[in-house]
Write an enzyme that holds these catalytic residues in place. Structure first.
Site: not given
Ligand SMILES: NC(=O)c1ccc[n+]([C@@H]2O[C@H](COP(=O)([O-])OP(=O)(O)OC[C@H]3O[C@@H](n4cnc5c(N)ncnc54)[C@H](O)[C@@H]3O)[C@@H](O)[C@H]2O)c1
Length: 285
Positions: A127, A161
């Site tokens: 994001s 996104h």
């Molecule tokens: N949460 C939100 O509101 C939101 C909205 C839009 C975009 N995003 C983006 O989406 C992405 C994920 O966000 P999220 O909220 O789901 O995060 P999260 O912390 O819930 O999940 C991230 C996951 O990635 C895994 N991970 C980390 N390193 C890894 C690796 N090397 N190999 C495999 N798995 C790995 C972790 O174990 C975890 O389960 C980010 O880039 C974030 O900016 C988040």
């Protein structure tokens, strides 16, 4: 002219909040096999039980039949730690949804370039990180980014996104890196539509369209928190006030969106919003 996405199977990297939701809509709406991988077995278990819960809720509300829910669940399979991203070798697109960290994403896209077929579309759900920076890391070691091979390798990277919670929020922002090809962009767009989403296109600027537009609302500080939120909710028909929303988002570090002094002081005070219970509002649970 619309083109077919041609994606016969998709890989989702990261089974957190976003990855789980993306896996679900891909299986349920786009109806294609989904391979899910996370480095944490615990997260995969949590993700799959969330998928079960959401599907069961749809069945109980009459939005899906039991059969449709079971078919969707059966389309999702897990890639274990011993295989890792090599398990994505046969998919036509991967969607990366790991934690928001530039060097982590760069090392992942560099592994994608080393391990996956050269025509696989590489999408990121970031994001706030520049898609152009991520695309530059998807060029095999030793290949000149300005060469035909270098340009081709980076041209399959795109920002896709999704919004949280993915099964509910209708929008997907499609972001073209400087290197992204028209074909990559159009196929990613077609895939998001097949997954039941409406698509807007943003330039690769900090915050993309959505968060860039949100920042001025959050930074203005012209009234009390309640009056700012009520004005946007009742006067402009926003379902949630910007300061309520601000309690769930993070920073971009871009000078154009420099946070107000108040926001900086709140971070100094370690009031991180929903994350730890105090921000513009307090959260007791
Ligand atoms: N949460 C939100 O509101 C939101 C909205 C839009 C975009 N995003 C983006 O989406 C992405 C994920 O966000 P999220 O909220 O789901 O995060 P999260 O912390 O819930 O999940 C991230 C996951 O990635 C895994 N991970 C980390 N390193 C890894 C690796 N090397 N190999 C495999 N798995 C790995 C972790 O174990 C975890 O389960 C980010 O880039 C974030 O900016 C988040």
């Amino acid at each position: 002219m619309s083109i077919a996405h041609g994606i016969r199977a998709v890989g989702v990297l990261g089974a957190g909040q976003m990855g789980t939701g993306i896996a679900l809509v891909s299986a349920l709406r786009a109806k294609i096999p989904v391979l899910l991988h996370d480095r944490s077995a615990e997260q995969v278990k949590k993700g799959l039980s969330l998928v079960d819960k959401l599907l069961a809720k749809d069945v109980s509300k009459g939005r899906l039949t039991n059969e449709q829910a079971n078919e969707a669940k059966d389309r999702i399979s897990v890639i274990g730690p011993e295989t890792g991203i090599k398990g994505f070798r046969d998919v036509d697109m991967v969607i990366e949804a790991v934690s928001e960290n530039l060097s982590l994403k760069q090392s992942i896209f560099s592994s994608f370039a080393a391990e996956l077929r050269p025509e696989t579309i590489l999408a990121t759900n970031t994001s706030s990180i520049s898609i152009t920076k991520i695309a530059a890391s998807a060029i095999p070691n030793g290949v000149n980014p300005a060469s035909d091979e270098g340009k081709k390798s980076a041209s399959r990277v795109v920002g896709l996104h999704f919004f949280n919670p993915v099964p509910v929020m209708k929008l997907v922002e499609l972001i073209s890196a400087l290197q992204t090809s028209e074909e990559t962009l159009e196929r990613a767009r077609a895939f998001a539509i097949a997954s039941g989403k409406e698509v807007t296109v943003s330039k690769d600027v900090p915050g993309f369209v959505s968060n860039a537009l949100l920042i001025p609302f959050i930074n203005e500080g012209t009234a009390t928190r309640e009056d700012i939120d009520t004005t946007l909710k009742l006067g402009m028909n926003h379902p949630m006030g910007p300061l309520q929303l601000a309690n769930s988002i993070r920073g971009t570090r871009d000078s154009k969106y420099r946070p107000s002094i108040l926001l900086e002081r709140m971070v100094d005070a370690q009031w991180y919003g929903r994350k730890n219970g105090k921000g513009f509002y307090e959260y007791k649970d």
